[in-house]
Motif scaffolding. Structure first.
Motif, PDB file in Angstrom:
ATOM      1  N   VAL A 128     -51.727 -30.254 -15.413  1.00  0.00           N
ATOM      2  CA  VAL A 128     -51.767 -29.141 -16.370  1.00  0.00           C
ATOM      3  C   VAL A 128     -50.362 -28.597 -16.593  1.00  0.00           C
ATOM      4  N   GLY A 129     -50.184 -27.892 -17.701  1.00  0.00           N
ATOM      5  CA  GLY A 129     -48.867 -27.344 -18.027  1.00  0.00           C
ATOM      6  C   GLY A 129     -48.660 -25.928 -17.529  1.00  0.00           C
ATOM      7  N   ARG A 130     -49.725 -25.293 -17.039  1.00  0.00           N
ATOM      8  CA  ARG A 130     -49.635 -23.887 -16.637  1.00  0.00           C
ATOM      9  C   ARG A 130     -49.030 -23.736 -15.241  1.00  0.00           C
ATOM     10  N   ASP A 131     -48.630 -22.522 -14.895  1.00  0.00           N
ATOM     11  CA  ASP A 131     -48.143 -22.228 -13.538  1.00  0.00           C
ATOM     12  C   ASP A 131     -49.326 -22.295 -12.572  1.00  0.00           C
ATOM     13  N   THR A 132     -49.135 -22.960 -11.439  1.00  0.00           N
ATOM     14  CA  THR A 132     -50.264 -23.164 -10.516  1.00  0.00           C
ATOM     15  C   THR A 132     -50.050 -22.557  -9.125  1.00  0.00           C
ATOM     16  N   GLU A 133     -48.867 -21.962  -8.883  1.00  0.00           N
ATOM     17  CA  GLU A 133     -48.519 -21.508  -7.526  1.00  0.00           C
ATOM     18  C   GLU A 133     -49.451 -20.429  -6.976  1.00  0.00           C
ATOM     19  N   LYS A 134     -50.060 -19.634  -7.852  1.00  0.00           N
ATOM     20  CA  LYS A 134     -50.878 -18.512  -7.384  1.00  0.00           C
ATOM     21  C   LYS A 134     -52.364 -18.653  -7.731  1.00  0.00           C
ATOM     22  N   LEU A 135     -52.777 -19.830  -8.152  1.00  0.00           N
ATOM     23  CA  LEU A 135     -54.164 -20.017  -8.569  1.00  0.00           C
ATOM     24  C   LEU A 135     -55.138 -19.906  -7.398  1.00  0.00           C
ATOM     25  N   SER A 136     -56.276 -19.264  -7.642  1.00  0.00           N
ATOM     26  CA  SER A 136     -57.354 -19.200  -6.660  1.00  0.00           C
ATOM     27  C   SER A 136     -58.111 -20.527  -6.677  1.00  0.00           C
ATOM     28  N   PRO A 137     -58.972 -20.794  -5.693  1.00  0.00           N
ATOM     29  CA  PRO A 137     -59.764 -22.038  -5.722  1.00  0.00           C
ATOM     30  C   PRO A 137     -60.573 -22.183  -7.015  1.00  0.00           C
ATOM     31  N   GLY A 138     -61.147 -21.059  -7.485  1.00  0.00           N
ATOM     32  CA  GLY A 138     -61.913 -21.095  -8.728  1.00  0.00           C
ATOM     33  C   GLY A 138     -61.053 -21.441  -9.923  1.00  0.00           C
ATOM     34  N   GLU A 139     -59.830 -20.905  -9.958  1.00  0.00           N
ATOM     35  CA  GLU A 139     -58.910 -21.171 -11.061  1.00  0.00           C
ATOM     36  C   GLU A 139     -58.382 -22.613 -11.018  1.00  0.00           C
ATOM     37  N   VAL A 140     -58.217 -23.153  -9.812  1.00  0.00           N
ATOM     38  CA  VAL A 140     -57.835 -24.565  -9.669  1.00  0.00           C
ATOM     39  C   VAL A 140     -58.954 -25.445 -10.242  1.00  0.00           C
ATOM     40  N   THR A 141     -60.202 -25.078  -9.908  1.00  0.00           N
ATOM     41  CA  THR A 141     -61.358 -25.807 -10.442  1.00  0.00           C
ATOM     42  C   THR A 141     -61.381 -25.726 -11.962  1.00  0.00           C
ATOM     43  N   ARG A 142     -61.193 -24.525 -12.487  1.00  0.00           N
ATOM     44  CA  ARG A 142     -61.208 -24.343 -13.947  1.00  0.00           C
ATOM     45  C   ARG A 142     -60.152 -25.209 -14.627  1.00  0.00           C
ATOM     46  N   ALA A 143     -58.926 -25.193 -14.094  1.00  0.00           N
ATOM     47  CA  ALA A 143     -57.839 -25.988 -14.673  1.00  0.00           C
ATOM     48  C   ALA A 143     -58.185 -27.475 -14.666  1.00  0.00           C
ATOM     49  N   THR A 144     -58.795 -27.932 -13.574  1.00  0.00           N
ATOM     50  CA  THR A 144     -59.142 -29.353 -13.448  1.00  0.00           C
ATOM     51  C   THR A 144     -60.243 -29.739 -14.422  1.00  0.00           C
ATOM     52  N   VAL A 145     -61.296 -28.925 -14.483  1.00  0.00           N
ATOM     53  CA  VAL A 145     -62.425 -29.216 -15.379  1.00  0.00           C
ATOM     54  C   VAL A 145     -61.963 -29.196 -16.835  1.00  0.00           C
ATOM     55  N   GLU A 146     -61.146 -28.209 -17.203  1.00  0.00           N
ATOM     56  CA  GLU A 146     -60.634 -28.139 -18.580  1.00  0.00           C
ATOM     57  C   GLU A 146     -59.832 -29.388 -18.925  1.00  0.00           C
ATOM     58  N   THR A 147     -59.014 -29.846 -17.984  1.00  0.00           N
ATOM     59  CA  THR A 147     -58.163 -31.019 -18.235  1.00  0.00           C
ATOM     60  C   THR A 147     -58.987 -32.292 -18.363  1.00  0.00           C
ATOM     61  N   VAL A 148     -59.940 -32.490 -17.445  1.00  0.00           N
ATOM     62  CA  VAL A 148     -60.784 -33.695 -17.506  1.00  0.00           C
ATOM     63  C   VAL A 148     -61.603 -33.693 -18.794  1.00  0.00           C
ATOM     64  N   ALA A 149     -62.158 -32.533 -19.151  1.00  0.00           N
ATOM     65  CA  ALA A 149     -62.968 -32.435 -20.377  1.00  0.00           C
ATOM     66  C   ALA A 149     -62.128 -32.752 -21.612  1.00  0.00           C
TER      67      ALA A 149
END
Length: 321
Positions: A128-149
C-alpha cells in the motif's frame, strides 16, 4: 485464447511471479523511467508537461504493443500447437498476479495471528502507499483487504479481459497502461500534468473490468456462502463513492460479502485524508477477513474464466447459426 488464458493462470498458481530484473513488467518500468528522464523538465509549463506526459504514454504503449505482437507472430509460426499454447500461456502469466496477492495476504494474516504487529505493519507497507507505522491490527487488515480487492481488477480480471480480446499484445499493452499509472499517475506537484494522460488511460482501461469484477464478486459470495445479498446492496450503494471511478466496484462488493466496512482515514507522508466508507461494520475487522478476501479473489478468477468460456461458446454457436 481461452486455453492459453487457463494455462497462464495455472503457471501463475504453480510457479508464481518470479522476481527478476528481466521480468517483462520490470522492463516496461525501466523503459518508462528512461523516457521520463528524457521528457520531464521541471521548468516546463503545465501545457508542455501535459504534452510530454502524453508523448511518454503513447510511445510506451506503441513500443510494448509492437514487441508483444512481434513475439506473438513468431509463436504463431511454430508447428507444434501445444508448444505455442504453453509458451504463450507462460508469457501471459507475467501479466497476472493472483498468487503474489494471495501470498502477501497470507503473510500478513500469519503475522496478525501471531500478534506480530510490527512485521504486519512492515509487510503491508510493501503493498500500500499509505503510512503504516501506527496502524492497528484492524487497520492493517483493512489495508490488506482493500489492496487485494482492488488489485483483483488490475492484477487479474483486466489482463484476462484484454488477453481474451486481443491476445498477448493487448494484455501487455494493458499492463503498460497500469505500470504508467503506478509510476507517474499521481496528483502531486511533479505529476499532476505530466502523469495526467497515463492516469486517464488507466481509468478508461479499467472501466469495464472493474464493473465485471464487482458483479463477479457478488456471484463469488453466493458460491462461497458469504453474504451475497449484502454484497449486491453495498455494490449498488457505495461503488460510486470511491475517489477512483473504478476502485469502488471491487471494494464495495467485497466489503458487503465479508460484512465489514472499508475506507476511512488514511495517512500519506504524514498528511491525513478521508476516503468514503464502503460497506457496514457488521463484523469487526480481523485477520480472518484477509483469508476471506483471498478466497473471493480466487473464486472470482475461476468464475471469470468459466463465464468467459461460456460467452465464447455462445458467440460461436450464434455465429454458426
Amino acid at each position: 485464447n481461452m486455453l492459453t488464458a487457463v494455462c497462464g493462470f495455472l503457471f501463475d498458481t504453480v510457479v508464481g511471479d518470479p522476481r527478476s530484473k528481466f521480468h517483462p513488467v520490470v522492463l516496461i518500468g525501466r523503459l518508462i523511467s528512461i523516457m521520463e528522464s528524457a521528457l520531464y523538465h521541471e521548468g516546463d509549463s503545465d501545457r508542455r508537461k501535459l504534452m510530454a506526459g502524453g508523448l511518454l504514454a503513447i510511445t510506451v504503449l506503441l513500443v510494448v504493443y509492437q514487441v508483444a505482437a512481434g513475439i506473438d507472430g513468431l509463436l504463431s509460426q511454430l508447428d507444434n500447437k501445444l508448444v505455442t499454447i504453453l509458451v504463450e500461456g507462460f508469457l501471459f502469466s507475467f501479466t497476472i498476479s493472483p498468487r503474489s496477492l494471495a501470498e502477501a495476504g497470507r503473510e500478513i494474516y500469519n503475522y496478525l495471528e501471531n500478534d506480530d504487529l510490527e512485521n504486519a505493519r512492515y509487510k503491508v507497507g510493501w503493498i500500500v502507499g499509505r503510512d503504516t507505522e501506527k496502524l492497528s491490527p484492524g487497520e492493517v487488515t483493512r489495508a490488506t483487504v482493500e489492496t487485494v480487492a482492488e488489485n483483483t481488477v488490475d492484477g487479474i480480471i483486466a489482463p484476462f479481459f484484454f488477453f481474451l480480446l486481443g491476445g498477448l499484445p493487448l494484455a501487455y499493452m494493458y499492463r503498460a497502461v497500469n505500470t504508467l499509472d503506478s509510476m507517474v499517475g499521481y496528483k502531486n506537484d511533479k505529476y499532476l500534468y505530466f502523469g495526467r494522460v497515463s492516469a486517464r488511460l488507466d481509468d478508461v482501461a479499467n472501466y469495464i473490468p472493474a464493473r465485471i469484477t464487482g458483479l463477479i464478486f457478488v456471484l463469488s459470495a453466493l458460491i462461497l456462502k458469504l453474504d451475497w445479498h449484502n454484497s449486491w446492496r453495498m455494490l449498488r450503494r457505495d461503488a460510486s463513492k470511491h475517489p477512483s471511478p473504478n476502485g469502488g466496484w471491487a471494494e464495495a462488493s467485497v466489503a458487503g460479502a465479508l460484512r465489514i466496512r472499508l475506507g476511512g482515514y488514511n495517512s500519506y507522508f504524514g498528511r491525513e485524508s478521508f476516503r468514503a466508507y464502503m460497506g457496514e461494520p457488521y463484523e469487526e475487522l480481523g485477520a480472518k477477513h484477509i483469508l476471506g478476501c483471498t478466497r473471493l479473489m480466487y473464486t472470482a478468477t475461476v468464475l471469470f474464466l468459466l463465464l468467459a468460456h461460456l460467452a465464447l461458446q455462445g458467440y460461436k454457436f450464434l455465429g454458426g447459426a
